[in-house]
Design a protein around this motif. Structure first.
Motif, PDB file in Angstrom:
ATOM      1  N   GLY A 111      28.122  18.513 -36.054  1.00 40.92           N
ATOM      2  CA  GLY A 111      28.394  19.118 -37.352  1.00 40.92           C
ATOM      3  C   GLY A 111      29.408  20.233 -37.219  1.00 40.92           C
ATOM      4  O   GLY A 111      29.140  21.238 -36.547  1.00 40.92           O
ATOM      5  N   ILE A 169      27.143   8.400 -38.310  1.00 45.46           N
ATOM      6  CA  ILE A 169      27.120   9.806 -38.715  1.00 45.46           C
ATOM      7  C   ILE A 169      28.144  10.065 -39.806  1.00 45.46           C
ATOM      8  O   ILE A 169      27.870  10.756 -40.804  1.00 45.46           O
ATOM      9  CB  ILE A 169      27.367  10.707 -37.497  1.00 45.46           C
ATOM     10  N   PHE A 219      26.812   8.291 -43.206  1.00 47.98           N
ATOM     11  CA  PHE A 219      25.572   8.740 -43.837  1.00 47.98           C
ATOM     12  C   PHE A 219      25.408  10.260 -43.827  1.00 47.98           C
ATOM     13  O   PHE A 219      24.621  10.788 -44.614  1.00 47.98           O
ATOM     14  CB  PHE A 219      24.368   8.101 -43.139  1.00 47.98           C
ATOM     15  N   SER A 220      26.102  10.964 -42.951  1.00 52.36           N
ATOM     16  CA  SER A 220      25.980  12.416 -42.902  1.00 52.36           C
ATOM     17  C   SER A 220      27.284  13.013 -42.409  1.00 52.36           C
ATOM     18  O   SER A 220      27.475  13.203 -41.201  1.00 52.36           O
ATOM     19  CB  SER A 220      24.820  12.818 -41.969  1.00 52.36           C
ATOM     20  N   ASP A 234      28.210  15.892 -42.375  1.00 51.47           N
ATOM     21  CA  ASP A 234      27.984  17.184 -41.735  1.00 51.47           C
ATOM     22  C   ASP A 234      27.284  17.051 -40.397  1.00 51.47           C
ATOM     23  O   ASP A 234      26.774  18.031 -39.860  1.00 51.47           O
ATOM     24  CB  ASP A 234      27.167  18.088 -42.660  1.00 51.47           C
ATOM     25  N   GLY A 253      23.454  18.187 -40.657  1.00 51.14           N
ATOM     26  CA  GLY A 253      23.421  17.800 -42.061  1.00 51.14           C
ATOM     27  C   GLY A 253      22.374  16.745 -42.339  1.00 51.14           C
ATOM     28  O   GLY A 253      21.709  16.763 -43.388  1.00 51.14           O
ATOM     29  N   LEU A 254      22.205  15.807 -41.397  1.00 56.16           N
ATOM     30  CA  LEU A 254      21.160  14.792 -41.552  1.00 56.16           C
ATOM     31  C   LEU A 254      19.781  15.420 -41.520  1.00 56.16           C
ATOM     32  O   LEU A 254      18.887  15.043 -42.294  1.00 56.16           O
ATOM     33  CB  LEU A 254      21.306  13.752 -40.443  1.00 56.16           C
ATOM     34  N   TRP A 255      19.581  16.402 -40.639  1.00 55.57           N
ATOM     35  CA  TRP A 255      18.295  17.092 -40.580  1.00 55.57           C
ATOM     36  C   TRP A 255      18.046  17.881 -41.864  1.00 55.57           C
ATOM     37  O   TRP A 255      16.912  17.934 -42.346  1.00 55.57           O
ATOM     38  CB  TRP A 255      18.266  18.013 -39.373  1.00 55.57           C
ATOM     39  N   LYS A 301      19.117  17.097 -44.846  1.00 56.49           N
ATOM     40  CA  LYS A 301      18.741  16.125 -45.881  1.00 56.49           C
ATOM     41  C   LYS A 301      17.296  15.674 -45.731  1.00 56.49           C
ATOM     42  O   LYS A 301      16.557  15.568 -46.719  1.00 56.49           O
ATOM     43  CB  LYS A 301      19.673  14.925 -45.818  1.00 56.49           C
TER      44      LYS A 301
END
Length: 342
Positions: A269, A310, A313-314, A316, A320-322, A324
């Protein structure tokens, strides 16, 4: 004399004339490292790689300038340790003490990063990426083909390093703590700079350079200074990596290495300083243990698939995934808590 007797006589004569076979002494294999030694070993490499990725995170996430020459700056610092200090090529190395060679290498690499910034800050977007990519590829071919200074594709082995940190001591734990200290220093330096007036102005230049120029800020000077700070971080990471690997060659600064730094920064990120180290840890773990599940030649396929997932879907990264997932968990828990209160 029969044929069988003649063959026996010739074999016995040859055996008598032949010198005795000398069996080289067997070298005892090094003792396998314990769990306490193995974990700091790969983790130290991840922290050193994370420092180089942190330089790109600071430059791209807070300055809006994506540079593919960060591994080039780190490689120049690694070459400086071997050229100014000691190495296996005594004809090229100057033989300075390790601390002086490392300090001069970091200064030279930081100045080189500032020069890259001075050339590329007048462009934006894809043009900045192409200029830094061209500089990185040019340095790779220079290091590969020049034997007077860089020793060609062979590079340098056993560069000078302190006993507590160098590969000669074979002690991964002191090197791990030294790398951890450098990583923490780089992390807190970036955290301080992004909250300082310089970092706030740099973020304003990232968002709207024309408005910041109209307010009286020196846009070019701020961008060149950002390149210099990122070069300092990359140079320290490059020195640690050459101490860890025990060698430096043109393969360290090839196109794959330059792209790997971008992948590491994006995985973690680019909007968070800690993301560079998270991405580096994930990258090193995949590089070390993906061979247990896939063929070694398929490692780039695994990294490419993860990078694509990554980005899709994210954007960041993993942080960023965490974020979300955590927000979705909070939203699902809130109605349940409301029903319980009713």
């Amino acid at each position: 004399m029969s044929a069988a007797q003649w063959r026996r006589a010739m074999n016995s004569a040859a055996a008598a004339a032949a010198p005795p076979l000398r069996v080289p002494p067997t070298r005892s294999a090094p003792a396998p490292s314990t769990g306490d030694d193995a974990v700091p070993s790969w983790l130290a490499r991840a922290l050193a790689l994370g420092l180089v990725a942190l330089s790109l995170t600071f430059l791209g996430g807070y300055g809006g300038m994506v540079s593919l020459a960060q591994m080039t700056v780190a490689g120049l610092a690694g070459y400086g340790v071997a050229i100014f200090g000691t190495s296996s090529v005594a004809a090229i190395s100057l033989g300075w003490p390790w601390w002086l060679a490392s300090a001069v290498a970091i200064v030279v690499a930081t100045a080189f990063a500032a020069a890259i910034g001075w050339l590329s800050v007048r462009t934006e977007g894809i043009y900045t990426i192409m200029i830094t990519l061209a500089i990185g590829v040019a340095f790779f071919y220079l290091a590969q083909q020049n034997y007077t200074v860089f020793n060609g594709f062979q590079g340098f082995n056993h560069p000078g390093a302190p006993e507590a940190l160098g590969t000669e001591s074979r002690e991964p734990v002191p090197f791990y703590f030294a790398t951890l200290g450098c990583a923490l220093a780089g992390y807190f330096l970036v955290r301080h700079l992004v909250r300082a007036p310089f970092g706030i102005a740099l973020q304003g230049i990232r968002d709207n350079p024309r408005r910041m120029a109209s307010l009286g800020y020196a846009v070019t000077a701020h961008r060149v200074a950002a390149y210099a700070v990122s070069g300092l971080l990359a140079a320290v990471g490059g020195v640690l990596m050459v101490w860890y690997n025990g060698r430096i060659s043109s393969g360290t600064v090839n196109l794959g290495a330059m792209i790997s730094i971008l992948i590491v920064a994006v995985l973690g990120g680019m909007k968070h300083p800690i993301g560079a180290f998270i991405g580096a840890i994930v990258y090193v773990l995949l590089q070390n243990f993906a061979i247990d599940l896939f063929v070694r030649e398929r490692f780039n396929l695994v990294i490419g698939a993860g990078f694509l997932a990554i980005v899709l879907f994210s954007p960041d990264g993993l942080l960023g995934l965490w974020a979300k997932l955590r927000s979705s968990l909070v939203k699902t828990q809130t109605p349940q808590q409301t029903r319980r209160q009713l």
